[in-house]
Design a protein around this motif. Structure first.
Motif, PDB file in Angstrom:
ATOM      1  N   PHE A  13       0.882  -1.169   0.000  1.00  0.00           N
ATOM      2  CA  PHE A  13       0.000   0.000   0.000  1.00  0.00           C
ATOM      3  C   PHE A  13       0.911   1.207   0.000  1.00  0.00           C
ATOM      4  O   PHE A  13       1.482   1.551   1.023  1.00  0.00           O
ATOM      5  CB  PHE A  13      -0.893   0.033   1.236  1.00  0.00           C
ATOM      6  N   VAL A  18       2.996  -4.696   2.949  1.00  0.00           N
ATOM      7  CA  VAL A  18       2.200  -5.463   3.899  1.00  0.00           C
ATOM      8  C   VAL A  18       2.480  -6.952   3.738  1.00  0.00           C
ATOM      9  O   VAL A  18       2.597  -7.684   4.719  1.00  0.00           O
ATOM     10  CB  VAL A  18       0.701  -5.148   3.708  1.00  0.00           C
ATOM     11  N   PRO A  37      -1.382 -12.409  14.613  1.00  0.00           N
ATOM     12  CA  PRO A  37      -1.828 -11.270  15.422  1.00  0.00           C
ATOM     13  C   PRO A  37      -2.485 -10.197  14.550  1.00  0.00           C
ATOM     14  O   PRO A  37      -2.349 -10.215  13.328  1.00  0.00           O
ATOM     15  CB  PRO A  37      -0.528 -10.747  16.040  1.00  0.00           C
ATOM     16  N   SER A  38      -3.180  -9.279  15.181  1.00  0.00           N
ATOM     17  CA  SER A  38      -3.846  -8.195  14.467  1.00  0.00           C
ATOM     18  C   SER A  38      -2.849  -7.409  13.631  1.00  0.00           C
ATOM     19  O   SER A  38      -1.743  -7.138  14.101  1.00  0.00           O
ATOM     20  CB  SER A  38      -4.490  -7.247  15.478  1.00  0.00           C
ATOM     21  N   GLY A  39      -3.236  -7.068  12.417  1.00  0.00           N
ATOM     22  CA  GLY A  39      -2.390  -6.231  11.579  1.00  0.00           C
ATOM     23  C   GLY A  39      -1.289  -6.981  10.860  1.00  0.00           C
ATOM     24  O   GLY A  39      -0.424  -6.368  10.245  1.00  0.00           O
ATOM     25  N   CYS A  40      -1.310  -8.325  10.878  1.00  0.00           N
ATOM     26  CA  CYS A  40      -0.225  -9.073  10.244  1.00  0.00           C
ATOM     27  C   CYS A  40      -0.498  -9.302   8.763  1.00  0.00           C
ATOM     28  O   CYS A  40       0.323  -9.855   8.060  1.00  0.00           O
ATOM     29  CB  CYS A  40      -0.015 -10.411  10.945  1.00  0.00           C
ATOM     30  N   GLY A  41      -1.664  -8.886   8.278  1.00  0.00           N
ATOM     31  CA  GLY A  41      -1.947  -8.995   6.846  1.00  0.00           C
ATOM     32  C   GLY A  41      -2.862 -10.145   6.464  1.00  0.00           C
ATOM     33  O   GLY A  41      -2.966 -10.493   5.291  1.00  0.00           O
ATOM     34  N   LYS A  42      -3.558 -10.738   7.427  1.00  0.00           N
ATOM     35  CA  LYS A  42      -4.465 -11.851   7.122  1.00  0.00           C
ATOM     36  C   LYS A  42      -5.584 -11.412   6.201  1.00  0.00           C
ATOM     37  O   LYS A  42      -5.854 -12.027   5.172  1.00  0.00           O
ATOM     38  CB  LYS A  42      -5.095 -12.399   8.413  1.00  0.00           C
ATOM     39  N   SER A  43      -6.256 -10.300   6.610  1.00  0.00           N
ATOM     40  CA  SER A  43      -7.384  -9.816   5.802  1.00  0.00           C
ATOM     41  C   SER A  43      -6.899  -9.427   4.416  1.00  0.00           C
ATOM     42  O   SER A  43      -7.563  -9.719   3.422  1.00  0.00           O
ATOM     43  CB  SER A  43      -8.033  -8.600   6.457  1.00  0.00           C
ATOM     44  N   THR A  44      -5.746  -8.776   4.364  1.00  0.00           N
ATOM     45  CA  THR A  44      -5.216  -8.361   3.072  1.00  0.00           C
ATOM     46  C   THR A  44      -5.000  -9.576   2.173  1.00  0.00           C
ATOM     47  O   THR A  44      -5.380  -9.570   0.999  1.00  0.00           O
ATOM     48  CB  THR A  44      -3.901  -7.598   3.278  1.00  0.00           C
TER      49      THR A  44
END
Ligand SMILES: Nc1ncnc2c1ncn2[C@@H]1O[C@H](COP(=O)(O)OP(=O)(O)O)[C@@H](O)[C@H]1O
Ligand SMILES: [Mg+2]
Lengths: 346, 290
Positions: A13, A18, A37-44
């Protein structure tokens, strides 16, 4: 055949990298969980597979076809969003039937498929309602219904249970596993909760800062973590890590042992410490122990274990359950050097 | 304000402001009704005999009344159509992330801050004037000749001017509504196979329906009483091609010095506005429920 292959998939980005580059193979019919963990790029990563984001590099193929540049709707995947993303002004029936309507199916066919999906998901009585007249669990089911009517080649779930209360979460977990057993369709499931990952997955992909730390079956990851991150992330309570003299004795920079593989004694053992808070769960007691060098560790004991705050206690890791890690935090798999006599302390 | 006791206290406490508001409204209304039953002409203000409903009869049977009524409706509906449709399109455009969106948004909002009299004068002299006007110069440069907007298509010209004034309002309200649409819903629809038009029709439009109703409601209230724009551009003409109800009332009172007739016209306008408001409020009410 609808396996999913990622080859060197990367995502930036702007300047922020990411996902630096991921290779991953997902077999047909597998239940794969991305955990981290949160923010590690799973959703991305999930959105890259869905086609909701463009890749910055690499290729994605589904069922042997390269879909890197295909529109989301052409990939044959259905997604369940964390927010459910139901259409608020449409009834439950219209929500579930929407993908079919967009596919240009006849009213009769849509009606029949919606009814069938509603029956599977216990939504038959709610078909005429609007989403805001439903409970969280019911909304979740509508979102799942909207995904299954399309009979997709694969399902994508982005933290679907995180908005539900604990009891409902356990229920929905079972229902989703049941659904997978029925449909036998590939499912990719994103969560930050390692319990969800352990209980549902055929295969877990542990992510950290956009990198794959380890891929394997739940027990594989539990018994043979590749590195400190996976060792600490999988399992609850967390694995205990000890550096220093005790680790050196075992020829490692850090050693780890799980609370459930630890014996606690008030008389003697391998490692000395001072008992802190004890958490009584009935079946088990978790005793938090502070070692002499200040390291906090946890031991799981029998339910009736009576340790008072401030007692001196000894911990002994179970034989063969000790994990050894080198300076870089990578697991050392070769056999450990022969243990010297027990009770050597720290 | 849950118990009977607090409710009673609240009523007493609110009474003064309610009474003042009531007087504020009732007194002028009552006086207008009173004047509307008199033969009250400024040429002869000493004698104002009571004539019952004769003023109403004159006002309603005046052929200019029907023209004014039609003009009012065309004006309101025309401006509503342009501002709502144009507003949706512009809002969709401004909702996109693009370079300089902030400045473009400011420019689009700007006309809202120009006074009606000023904007009408600017349009009359700088845009629509067949000789000096920008539009005329532009069409002449293209070899299309010129249109004398205010005399050849006077009502359309007024509609254009008023739309220009109200478009920013519509854009502002609709843009806010658009921005509150969750990205997830659009993405879900995209995954469900909906194209751009389907997403607009099934997702976006229902989402902004309420905002559209609000735009229609508020604009209608103001558009029913458009006056300044007509006064400074066409003066209700040519003939009475651009005379709407407020302008007719004005003409009655101050061009013909007939206070009684103008009051009757005012009351008719109030009744018309109430009829429109009745339907609008029902429309909004229905939209607010769902
Ligand atoms: N659209 C975006 N623009 C910029 N940065 C983003 C965007 N989406 C995600 N990120 C960044 O990418 C990282 C990973 O985000 P995400 O995939 O949502 O994490 P996770 O789902 O694992 O919690 C975060 O640091 C986030 O700030
Ligand atoms: Mg996420």
């Amino acid at each position: 055949m609808s396996g999913i292959q990622l080859r060197n998939v990367a995502k930036r980005f702007g300047d922020a990298e990411v996902i630096p580059g991921i290779d991953l193979d997902i077999q047909d019919g597998e239940f794969v969980v991305f955990v981290g963990p949160s923010g590690c790029g799973k959703s991305t990563l999930l959105r890259l597979i869905a086609g909701l984001e463009d890749v910055s590099g690499g290729t994605i193929s589904i069922g042997g076809k390269d879909v890197t540049d295909a529109a989301p709707a052409r990939r044959g995947l259905a997604m369940v969003f964390q927010s459910y993303a139901l259409y608020p002004h449409m009834s439950v029936a219209a929500n579930i039937g929407f993908p079919l309507k967009m596919a240009g199916q006849s009213k009769a066919a849509i009606d029949q498929k919606v009814k069938a999906a509603a029956a599977t998901l216990n939504l038959t009585d709610y078909l005429a309602r609007k989403p805001r007249e439903l409970s969280g669990g019911q909304r979740q089911r509508v979102a799942i219904g909207r995904a299954i009517v399309r009979e997709p080649e694969g399902f994508l779930f982005d933290e679907p249970l995180s908005n539900l209360d604990a009891a409902l979460r356990v229920n929905m977990r079972l229902e989703l596993s049941e659904l997978h057993a029925q449909l036998k369709t590939t499912m990719i499931y994103v969560t930050h909760d390692q319990v969800e990952a352990m209980t549902m997955a055929d295969k877990i992909v542990v992510l950290n800062r956009g990198r794959v730390e380890q891929v394997g079956s739940p027990l594989d990851l539990y018994n043979h973590p590749d590195n400190l991150f996976v060792a600490g992330f999988i399992g609850s309570p967390k694995m205990n890590f000890i550096k220093g003299a005790y680790a050196k004795e075992h020829g490692a920079a850090t050693v780890g042992f799980r609370p459930e593989h630890t014996t606690l004694s008030k008389e003697s053992g391998a490692i000395k410490g001072v008992a802190g808070v004890s958490e009584h769960l009935g079946s088990d007691t978790f005793v938090h122990v502070k070692l002499e060098d200040g390291t906090q560790v946890t031991a799981r004991c029998a339910g009736e274990m009576a340790v008072r705050h401030g007692d001196t206690v000894w911990l002994t890791p179970e034989d063969g359950r000790l994990h050894r890690f080198d300076e870089k935090g990578l697991a050392m798999r070769e056999a450990a050097p022969k243990l010297r006599a027990a009770g050597s302390g720290l | 304000m849950a118990t009977t006791n607090t409710q009673a206290t609240a009523r007493v406490m609110m009474a003064p402001s309610v009474i003042i508001l009531l007087l504020w409204m009732i007194v002028p209304l009552a006086m207008t009704i009173y004047f509307s039953t008199l033969n009250y002409n400024l040429f002869n203000p000493a004698e104002t005999p009571f004539i019952g409903f004769l003023n109403y009869e004159y006002f309603l049977t005046d052929p200019a009344f029907l023209t004014a009524l039609t003009n009012t409706l065309i004006l309101v509906l025309g401006v509503l159509a342009i501002t709502v449709i144009g507003g949706i399109l512009l809002a969709l455009l401004l909702d996109q992330a693009m370079w300089g969106a902030g400045i473009v948004r400011l420019l689009v909002i700007a006309p809202f801050f120009v006074m009606p009299t000023v904007s009408a004068l600017v349009w009359k002299n700088m845009m629509m004037n067949p000789v000096y006007g920008l539009i005329g110069q532009f069409t002449r440069a293209l070899g299309l000749g010129t249109v004398d907007w205010l005399s050849q298509v006077p009502l359309l010209s007024i509609i254009i001017i008023v739309s220009w004034e109200w478009l920013p309002f519509a854009v502002l309200i609709l843009l806010t509504a658009l921005q509150s649409l969750s990205e997830d819903q659009k993405e879900a629809a995209e995954m469900d196979g909906a194209g751009f038009l389907s997403i607009f029709w099934y997702i976006t439009l229902p989402h902004i329906a309420r905002a559209i109703t609000v735009v229609i409601l508020i604009e209608t209230i103001f558009l029913l009483s458009i006056f300044a724009e007509i006064y400074v551009t066409t003066g209700g003409g040519p003939g009475n091609a651009t005379t709407n109800i407020p302008y007719l009332v004005y003409a009655q009172a101050l061009l013909q010095f007939d206070v009684g007739g103008a009051s009757a016209g005012g009351i008719v306008a109030v009744i018309l506005a109430n009829i429109v408001a009745f339907f609008l409020v029902r429309l909004v009410g229905k939209n607010l429920e769902t």
